[in-house]
Design a protein around this motif. Sequence first.
Motif, PDB file in Angstrom:
ATOM      1  N   ARG A 136     -12.174   1.589   3.410  1.00 42.03           N
ATOM      2  CA  ARG A 136     -11.123   2.463   2.887  1.00 42.03           C
ATOM      3  C   ARG A 136     -11.532   3.872   3.285  1.00 42.03           C
ATOM      4  O   ARG A 136     -12.558   4.383   2.837  1.00 42.03           O
ATOM      5  N   ALA A 158      -5.251   8.516   3.278  1.00 42.00           N
ATOM      6  CA  ALA A 158      -6.094   7.355   2.984  1.00 42.00           C
ATOM      7  C   ALA A 158      -5.526   6.113   3.654  1.00 42.00           C
ATOM      8  O   ALA A 158      -4.307   5.924   3.728  1.00 42.00           O
ATOM      9  N   TYR A 204      -6.885   2.007   5.669  1.00 44.48           N
ATOM     10  CA  TYR A 204      -7.905   0.991   5.906  1.00 44.48           C
ATOM     11  C   TYR A 204      -8.215   0.928   7.394  1.00 44.48           C
ATOM     12  O   TYR A 204      -7.315   1.027   8.240  1.00 44.48           O
ATOM     13  N   GLN A 229     -14.872   8.272   3.434  1.00 40.62           N
ATOM     14  CA  GLN A 229     -13.812   8.454   2.447  1.00 40.62           C
ATOM     15  C   GLN A 229     -14.095   9.819   1.837  1.00 40.62           C
ATOM     16  O   GLN A 229     -15.010   9.984   1.024  1.00 40.62           O
ATOM     17  N   HIS A 257     -13.075  -1.269  -0.551  1.00 45.86           N
ATOM     18  CA  HIS A 257     -12.513  -1.904  -1.738  1.00 45.86           C
ATOM     19  C   HIS A 257     -13.111  -3.307  -1.857  1.00 45.86           C
ATOM     20  O   HIS A 257     -12.881  -4.157  -0.997  1.00 45.86           O
ATOM     21  N   ASP A 293       0.919  -0.825  -0.112  1.00 45.93           N
ATOM     22  CA  ASP A 293       0.727   0.470  -0.777  1.00 45.93           C
ATOM     23  C   ASP A 293       2.030   1.263  -0.813  1.00 45.93           C
ATOM     24  O   ASP A 293       2.338   1.935  -1.800  1.00 45.93           O
TER      25      ASP A 293
END
Length: 480
Positions: free
Chosen positions: A270, A328, A330, A343, A352, A397
């Motif tokens: 992440r 943000a 992946y 991050q 995560h 998301d």
Amino acid sequence: MPARRPRVVPARAHDDLTESLSQLRTELDLPDGFPAAVEAEAQQAVRSVPADPAAAQLDDLRDIEFLTIDPAGSTDLDQALHLERTPTGAVVHYAIADLPAFVTPGGAVDGEARLRGQTLYAADGRIPLHPVALSEDAASLLPGRERRAFVWRFVLDDGARPVETTLRRTVIRSRTQWTYIDAQAAIDAGTAPDALQALAWFGPLRREREAERGGVSLNVPETRIVADDSGYRLERDAPLPVEDWNAQLSLLTGMAAADLMLRGGVGILRTMPAADPDDVAAFRAQTVALGIPWTAGVSYGDYLRSLDRDRPAALAILDAAAGLFRGAGYVAFDGSAPADPLQAAIGAPYAHATAPLRRLVDRWSLVVCEALANQREVPSWARESLPTLPPLMARSDGVANRLDAAALDRVEAALLSRREGQAFEAVVLGRRNDGARVQLTDPPVTAKVAGLDAAPGSTVRLRLRSASIATGSIVLEPTA
């Protein structure tokens, strides 16, 4: 910060709000129940997956007195913890639900989970990622039940820094399910069991480590929609200390997972890019204009942590701060690490890996990490499908964000229903195009006001022109 009194949607608006929230599900094409094949496969997994350590050939950690801490009423329990103080620091056992044991790669449950991506928390009821036979029963770390779990073991020094980390698949039995409110009360009274009381040592030290690495937790008051027998209401209050301490344990685990994957050369992170220097400079200038300057030599995180969140100017600063860290996402990798694995809000690489019942990507993180931690090959199904996860999670998301925003808009409109013409006090959070974003003092409604020319942090009087429960639109205008 003291808790704010909850604001209840008036009874006259309840039916209109219920209809609007139902329509929102249709607009977003949200699933209603699971296909029969998915439910059947889940039930078969419940019957066939053993939780006896000998039968499952897993380590037996049932003698460790794990506990869980979650919001009241939770039944999808992903994590259980046990902290034991030692003369040199502490030993932490952190159990994560072994959802992968119940999901056949490429099967019906797996396919449906990939379509959903995550559990959605709608105002009128959650939409689970997995059938409840798994997520709220057989795989959930409920108290008094023997459950399969991935258990991270951290040996910490006197500054709560990990000096040794292991990960293994086990069987555990949690002893007690705590709510955040009850856990905080027990810690404050000194009546909490040792494993829970140790969080009060662990959490503040991990916040210090966060500050050292340049991470920051905004820790702003959260607006939540609560639905119960009395109807819908908004609650807005600051997180309890135990919530932050518990979150620090999840952050520690996510950083350990990222480290394992980076050293192993395979996994999914992440990530979030660092704030743009021009945006940081503009933010610093805004803090000066608002009378709470971010001075040189003070870290970004330390500055935000020092703010008095009851001050209107501080609310405006926090609103601006939330916009500094964007992007943000992946990043999956196999063979070479991502060019930028950071991050930025956490101040370290992060993955995560602690919520497999509620988030799709965590299933992969756990399987990959457990293999790497024990010098075994990563299962081919997980390795080969890693590249498919970023777009799946991005889509999920997006749906979750739209659902959250639209539901909150509708509940806020319901709170203001039939109050057209009334005047309200509000704090200006920031300028938005040809107007401003404001937060009403009471009820705690946030809205955009076209044509409002007022400085962030200032207090203004606004009149309600209209509030549509059907669309969630609120029109406010400056009073004469």
